[in-house]
Design a protein around this motif. Sequence first.
Motif, PDB file in Angstrom:
ATOM      1  N   ARG A  20       0.840  -1.207   0.000  1.00  0.00           N
ATOM      2  CA  ARG A  20       0.000   0.000   0.000  1.00  0.00           C
ATOM      3  C   ARG A  20       0.877   1.260   0.000  1.00  0.00           C
ATOM      4  O   ARG A  20       0.597   2.218  -0.711  1.00  0.00           O
ATOM      5  N   ALA A  50      -7.645  -7.178  -2.106  1.00  0.00           N
ATOM      6  CA  ALA A  50      -8.475  -6.022  -1.736  1.00  0.00           C
ATOM      7  C   ALA A  50      -7.749  -4.709  -2.032  1.00  0.00           C
ATOM      8  O   ALA A  50      -8.360  -3.746  -2.518  1.00  0.00           O
ATOM      9  N   ILE A  51      -6.451  -4.658  -1.768  1.00  0.00           N
ATOM     10  CA  ILE A  51      -5.662  -3.454  -2.066  1.00  0.00           C
ATOM     11  C   ILE A  51      -5.628  -3.210  -3.567  1.00  0.00           C
ATOM     12  O   ILE A  51      -5.826  -2.084  -4.032  1.00  0.00           O
ATOM     13  N   ASP A  53      -7.778  -4.200  -5.793  1.00  0.00           N
ATOM     14  CA  ASP A  53      -9.116  -3.783  -6.209  1.00  0.00           C
ATOM     15  C   ASP A  53      -9.357  -2.304  -5.881  1.00  0.00           C
ATOM     16  O   ASP A  53      -9.836  -1.538  -6.721  1.00  0.00           O
ATOM     17  N   GLN A  54      -9.001  -1.901  -4.677  1.00  0.00           N
ATOM     18  CA  GLN A  54      -9.196  -0.513  -4.252  1.00  0.00           C
ATOM     19  C   GLN A  54      -8.414   0.457  -5.140  1.00  0.00           C
ATOM     20  O   GLN A  54      -8.959   1.449  -5.621  1.00  0.00           O
ATOM     21  N   TYR A  55      -7.138   0.182  -5.363  1.00  0.00           N
ATOM     22  CA  TYR A  55      -6.303   1.110  -6.116  1.00  0.00           C
ATOM     23  C   TYR A  55      -6.596   1.079  -7.615  1.00  0.00           C
ATOM     24  O   TYR A  55      -6.509   2.105  -8.284  1.00  0.00           O
ATOM     25  N   LYS A  57      -9.466   0.675  -8.938  1.00  0.00           N
ATOM     26  CA  LYS A  57     -10.685   1.455  -9.140  1.00  0.00           C
ATOM     27  C   LYS A  57     -10.401   2.950  -9.015  1.00  0.00           C
ATOM     28  O   LYS A  57     -10.949   3.760  -9.751  1.00  0.00           O
ATOM     29  N   LYS A  58      -9.525   3.298  -8.074  1.00  0.00           N
ATOM     30  CA  LYS A  58      -9.188   4.700  -7.833  1.00  0.00           C
ATOM     31  C   LYS A  58      -8.295   5.259  -8.949  1.00  0.00           C
ATOM     32  O   LYS A  58      -8.422   6.415  -9.328  1.00  0.00           O
TER      33      LYS A  58
END
Length: 127
Positions: A20, A50-51, A53-55, A57-58
């Motif tokens: 992250r 999950a990390i 996926d989060q990044y 999308k961002k």
Amino acid sequence: MTNFSVLISIYHKENPVWFREALDCISKQTTQPSEIVLVEDGPLTPELYAIIDQYSKKYPIFNIVKNEQNLGLGLALRKGVLAPTKEVQKNLFFILSTFPLEPSLPPFPYWNESSEISKHTFINILT
């Protein structure tokens, strides 16, 4: 503007905090990459997925390469070097590991040196 890619390879034993931090460091640069080539070297942990996926999308500049099994860092990076999109294929790569970053360090200064970067057709930086 110089188009370039950042190449990162991760595997299941990667520390999620360091991963992250590496992605945060990339996002704080004054010169942003055209894409982030992320090699998933074998199956990852739910936390790492999950990390990602989060990044992804961002920051919709992720180009994810998936290895069904762990190939090791050398082969994973080789696959990643061959994976950039055609727009940046002939341009720069910065290869990062996700070791613990010193919190007091500023964002990687070489990305701010666009005049120096533009002099090269291929740069390999291992951290």
